[in-house]
Design an enzyme around this catalytic site. Structure first.
Site, PDB file in Angstrom:
ATOM      1  N   LYS A 139       6.513   2.709  18.410  1.00 12.37           N
ATOM      2  CA  LYS A 139       6.462   4.142  18.076  1.00 12.37           C
ATOM      3  C   LYS A 139       6.844   4.985  19.297  1.00 12.37           C
ATOM      4  CE  LYS A 139       2.839   3.094  14.738  1.00 12.37           C
ATOM      5  NZ  LYS A 139       1.366   3.008  14.534  1.00 12.37           N
ATOM      6  N   GLU A 189      10.051   9.393   9.349  1.00  9.44           N
ATOM      7  CA  GLU A 189       8.811  10.107   9.702  1.00  9.44           C
ATOM      8  C   GLU A 189       7.583   9.215   9.599  1.00  9.44           C
ATOM      9  OE1 GLU A 189       6.906  12.352  11.374  1.00  9.44           O
ATOM     10  OE2 GLU A 189       8.252  13.906  10.608  1.00  9.44           O
ATOM     11  N   THR A 222       0.820  -1.213   0.000  1.00  9.16           N
ATOM     12  CA  THR A 222       0.000   0.000   0.000  1.00  9.16           C
ATOM     13  C   THR A 222       0.852   1.262   0.000  1.00  9.16           C
ATOM     14  OG1 THR A 222      -1.516  -1.258   1.377  1.00  9.16           O
ATOM     15  CG2 THR A 222      -1.924   1.089   1.211  1.00  9.16           C
ATOM     16  N   GLY A 268      -2.682   4.205   6.430  1.00 10.25           N
ATOM     17  CA  GLY A 268      -3.309   4.304   5.116  1.00 10.25           C
ATOM     18  C   GLY A 268      -2.314   4.764   4.073  1.00 10.25           C
ATOM     19  N   GLY A 305      -9.828  -5.486   7.443  1.00  8.07           N
ATOM     20  CA  GLY A 305      -8.412  -5.516   7.065  1.00  8.07           C
ATOM     21  C   GLY A 305      -7.551  -4.585   7.882  1.00  8.07           C
ATOM     22  N   GLU A 315      -2.893  -6.245  11.704  1.00  8.78           N
ATOM     23  CA  GLU A 315      -1.646  -6.816  11.185  1.00  8.78           C
ATOM     24  C   GLU A 315      -1.808  -8.336  11.077  1.00  8.78           C
ATOM     25  OE1 GLU A 315       1.427  -5.196  10.753  1.00  8.78           O
ATOM     26  OE2 GLU A 315       1.058  -3.244  11.685  1.00  8.78           O
ATOM     27  N   LYS A 347       8.790   0.863  11.838  1.00 10.59           N
ATOM     28  CA  LYS A 347       8.969   1.138  13.273  1.00 10.59           C
ATOM     29  C   LYS A 347       9.593  -0.026  14.002  1.00 10.59           C
ATOM     30  CE  LYS A 347       5.168   1.227  11.802  1.00 10.59           C
ATOM     31  NZ  LYS A 347       3.872   1.529  11.236  1.00 10.59           N
TER      32      LYS A 347
END
EC number: 1.1.1.3
Lengths: 428, 428
Positions: B207, B131, B14, B304, B189, B192, B107
């Site tokens: 994070k 980032e 994605t 996303g 969906g 993970e 991450k």
């Protein structure tokens, strides 16, 4: 380790003193973060002897900020005097022309002279940074210029004058009239020497014009900002808005449309449950919408010694780290002259009018709206003792032109007292 | 104009496809913003032939991401494969060792191997940017590393796993049980492949560990994060919290104390009216508190294609503009090893227990609390049909040690069924 980065600081008011204080407190931390010592070479202010709670004895003194800006031992000129012209402008120009980097908190200077200053900076290979000029401690210039650089920005909105938001919040929370809340803010020292800069929306308009320039790669066009202050907002408006689920904010909005660049700083209604609606007191909020990132909301203190000095420091730290960007995120020559556009996108509006309580009066108002093509979502007539009844209307989405026509038609009715007040309801 | 900046992109899921799409759509805009063309030289993914809705025919193909990372025509290796070890780690190390800059959204990789990777990058003069690894499109790494660099950070908090927040929001809004909300998120969906990464708090913990390293100049210490997932949060907890003016969030908090670095990612109660309390669905929020700036709140989409790709692009744009910072905001050798500390600061707690409804039962509970030094702010016993009554307690501020003692004492009572559940109430 490289040579120290040497600052010349002009202006030792609240923010200037804050910057000196942080640099003295945090020398080691900042050096570790930048790999470079940051030193103050010289300072300038109106009065040398004034007790500022921080010693300036270690720094050379200049009476003339232009002399300070061009000293050989100054690498970065830090302009914290304020004012759109005069010494701030002269010293900033002199520093940039001499190839020195400039960090400023001066929104008025940049809103009026941003383009020529960016050109001078570029020609001399200097950078001109102004994080502290917009929304105090919130790193919004950085977010827009760098963090969202992969996006086409679709809209920027913000509550960017803490004083106005304080006044509106006090009217709402404490039931004060505008004049009472204004007097309270004044007593607390929240107002600029010329209060119209705050309550007239000018200060916030300066900030919006700077954000628009970065967001859309356009030349700063403060004169094209549609400005309306908060002076005409009444306690009745605030109560009526609350009653219908809204808050009133002095809201800046800029967006690029097919017809040109829309920039407005006006009192608007926003949903009470939205992040903007929930903002109280002197806090600032900027909402940035990008085509890929969606909506980003940034919130924090918009003024004060600590937050503003924090933003000045972030620019100084960037320079110490070697980060060098064009003033508005693109080379000055690439910034385009946007066509100013008035908003034509339909929006719901809040309308308040004073109605002579006679049979058929409300029907006349409804007819005037309908004939202008404006349809009514909600209407409330409140109880009253005098012969003039307050009537509040929330329209369905209406074209601003149609609304103008409806307002004129209503004002011309014999049953309507005075000019109806209309405020846009912003979708957030 | 300088030479193009040439990318090698590994991973075309994605986010990878999003990055390719933006670079194709916005080539001119990005070049104008950076002064440099950004070109994709080569890509790598699991399957070459898969239809991704975007053509990769223009780019060279590598089966092996390590080969991609070290190609002569790649200046920046963009790692979007994921996974804390394996190919992502091997390729990132290879790229950095070869002096190539790396941009990653990974991450897990950085939470586990951030320190050695930062050292490799520095030794080779390369930069490693991430980032997109924290809070999706929100430019929070940039805000912390650069925008607030003049502050000592006093606390960082955040809701940083959209899936957990979605599940908790659905439990609250739709009255679903945890299992029902989990199944719904799975069907959409949102989870993970190993759902425990989400609901166990591991992903959000990664994070938090990265933010803590930047905030406090410490070596990433994910293993020291106190982790508790949302699996034990019941619909009853959510309702009871709401009833008392709170929301339950999987909340990360890190702060440096005199005893060491506190890092926790646990379900907490936050005031319903606070910005964190008002956060619903998959949106992320990070709250950063600095000694000068005060409180800054950043909010946006945490995941996303668009938001994450936007963050990847911001790192690429920074590199194209010549911005070069140490991985965690300080040279790797200057990052200190923090002593992990458990929170000892007193906080109010929410306690839920099952009480056998007998005369004197509640008195025994109150006594157990009192003897441990925990005082009760509010207590509610709810109506019930079975012999075991749900009892909810909000304590006054209590030391975590004292609370632990009280919980054990209550669990040992014959009138208490099972182990009481306790959640911290976080002041925001």
């Amino acid at each position: 380790m490289t040579e120290p980065l040497r600052l010349g600081i002009a202006g030792l008011g609240t923010v200037g003193v804050g910057v000196v204080r942080i640099l003295r407190q945090k020398a080691a931390l900042i050096t570790e973060r930048t790999g470079r010592e940051i030193a103050i070479s010289a300072v300038s202010a109106r009065s040398r002897g004034k007790d500022r709670g921080v010693s300036i004895a270690d720094y050379a003194w200049e009476d003339d900020p232009v002399a300070l800006a061009t000293r050989d031992d100054v690498d970065v000129f830090v302009e914290l005097m304020g004012g759109e012209d005069g010494p701030a402008k002269a010293a900033t120009e002199a520093a940039l022309a001499a190839g020195k980097d400039v960090v400023t908190a001066n929104k008025a200077l940049l809103a009026h002279h941003g383009q020529p200053l960016a050109e001078v900076a570029e020609a001399a290979g200097a950078v001109l940074r102004f994080e502290a000029a917009v929304a105090g401690g919130i790193p919004v210039i950085k977010a827009l210029t760098e963090g969202l650089a992969g996006n086409d920005i679709t809209r920027v909105m913000g509550v960017m004058n803490g004083t106005c938001n304080y006044i509106l919040t006090r009217m709402e929370d404490a039931g004060l009239t505008y004049d009472e809340a204004f007097a309270e803010a004044d007593g607390l020292g929240y107002l600029e020497a010329d209060p119209n800069l705050d309550v007239g929306g000018i200060d916030a308009g300066h900030k919006l014009a700077l954000l628009a320039a970065i967001a859309y790669g356009t030349r700063v066009a403060f004169d094209a900002v549609e400005l309306q202050g908060i002076g005409s907002v009444t306690i009745e408006d605030i109560r009526a808005a609350a009653d219908m689920g809204y808050k009133i904010k002095l809201l800046g909005v800029c967006q690029m449309t097919g017809r040109g660049l829309e920039q407005r700083m006006t009192p608007c209604l926003v949903p009470a449950a939205s992040p903007l609606g929930q903002l109280t007191g002197g806090t600032n909020m900027v909402v940035i919408e990008g085509d890929h990132v969606g909506q980003i909301v940034l919130r924090g203190a918009g003024a004060g010694e600590g937050p503003t000095a924090s933003a000045v420091l972030s620019d100084i730290v960037d320079i110490a780290r070697g980060t060098r960007l064009p003033t508005f995120g693109k080379p000055a020559a690439a910034l385009t002259q946007a066509t100013p556009a008035k908003s034509v996108a339909p929006a719901p509006f809040y309308v308040r009018l004073a109605l002579h309580d006679k049979p058929g009066a409300l029907a006349k108002v409804a007819t005037a709206l309908g004939e202008a093509g404006v349809s009514i979502d909600r209407m409330r007539q409140y109880g009253h003792e005098d012969p003039v009844a307050p009537v509040l209307i929330v329209t369905h989405k209406a074209a601003p032109d149609a609304l103008e026509k409806a307002l004129s038609a209503m004002a011309a009715l014999d049953v309507v007292d005075g000019m109806p007040v209309a405020l846009r309801i912003e979708t957030v």
